[in-house]
Design a protein around this motif. Sequence first.
Motif, short mmCIF file in Angstrom:
data_model
loop_
_atom_site.label_atom_id
_atom_site.label_comp_id
_atom_site.label_asym_id
_atom_site.label_seq_id
_atom_site.Cartn_x
_atom_site.Cartn_y
_atom_site.Cartn_z
N GLU A 68 -4.30 10.98 -5.97
CA GLU A 68 -5.42 10.11 -5.62
C GLU A 68 -6.30 9.80 -6.82
N ALA A 69 -6.50 10.78 -7.68
CA ALA A 69 -7.33 10.57 -8.86
C ALA A 69 -6.71 9.52 -9.78
N ARG A 121 -4.71 7.10 -8.80
CA ARG A 121 -4.84 5.81 -8.11
C ARG A 121 -6.20 5.21 -8.38
N LYS A 122 -7.23 6.03 -8.29
CA LYS A 122 -8.58 5.55 -8.53
C LYS A 122 -8.76 5.12 -9.99
N GLU A 123 -8.17 5.87 -10.90
CA GLU A 123 -8.26 5.54 -12.32
C GLU A 123 -7.59 4.19 -12.60
N PHE A 124 -6.40 4.00 -12.03
CA PHE A 124 -5.70 2.73 -12.23
C PHE A 124 -6.50 1.57 -11.64
N GLY A 125 -7.02 1.77 -10.43
CA GLY A 125 -7.79 0.72 -9.78
C GLY A 125 -9.03 0.34 -10.56
N THR A 136 0.84 -1.21 0.00
CA THR A 136 0.00 0.00 0.00
C THR A 136 0.87 1.25 0.00
N GLU A 137 1.94 1.23 0.79
CA GLU A 137 2.86 2.37 0.82
C GLU A 137 3.49 2.61 -0.56
N LEU A 138 3.94 1.52 -1.19
CA LEU A 138 4.58 1.63 -2.51
C LEU A 138 3.57 2.06 -3.57
N PHE A 139 2.33 1.59 -3.43
CA PHE A 139 1.27 1.97 -4.37
C PHE A 139 1.04 3.48 -4.32
N LYS A 140 0.98 4.02 -3.12
CA LYS A 140 0.75 5.45 -2.96
C LYS A 140 1.97 6.28 -3.37
N GLU A 141 3.15 5.70 -3.24
CA GLU A 141 4.35 6.40 -3.69
C GLU A 141 4.37 6.54 -5.21
#
Length: 273
Positions: A242-243, A245-249, A232-237
């Motif tokens: 945030e937008a 991250r949501k698009e990728f998810g 999760t830490e690496l994902f946020k790095e």
Amino acid sequence: MKTVKLKLLIGLLLLMVFPITTFSQTEDVQPKYITVTTGHWNMNYENFDKGKWIATEKEFLEKVVKKNEFILKSLVFTHRFTPDNTEIIFVSTYASWEDIDKASERSGELIKEAWPDKDKRKEYFKEKDAYYAATHSDEIYVPIPGMKPFPPSDKETIWLVVKGHFAFPEDGSKEEFEALSKEYIDNVINKNELIKGFYQHAHAWGSDKTDYVRVYVVDSMGDLDNIGKRSTELFKEHWSDEAKRKEFGKKMRKYFTGKHGDYIYTSVPELTK
């Protein structure tokens, strides 16, 4: 008791979404098929001794499996946290579909070479087979591009197997999935120091063509508890916005049904080719 053997029906039912020719690793010969046989302990065997079991199976490993040129790798795993404590998993990899059948024939030859005396051969396999129940199941998978190779180890390791399912979205494509997968593996899996190995497999032959299997290798159960937090830490790095991250998810989630099961196994390093 009958032995837990690999008895596979050979047929060409490949999941064409993922080309196995793009799978790469550091080995000279690249595995293109993975067979997984789920066997079960004979729970009525009163004389079970783990050391004797390993010694018995290691004899077969040395005399047959390691000498079988058609078997690239062979691994054995035992239940750690799964719905069935009798499970014992046998995994082998092959360079081609044809090699699965050739390996079976070659093993037969090597068995007769190792135990030329019929009575001694019968005695050995009676001892070997006594550890297992007669029931087993077989699955064949193809590697999906993207992996973190796990180097050989003489220590027990923990293998988390996550069994999910593909959704096959109409607006999806092989190219998009592979690009999304690669970006995640490069920036999360490969940078997560707790994950010692990672593999992805898709169905080739078995009970469910939607099967999507991810395998995470860690050193200990403690590390297993922490890989999610670190990822999760690496994902946020990597996706600091945030937008994005949501698009990728959103893009990634459309390829899966959302249903999955988790299974944890312990490796048996003494029985590894």
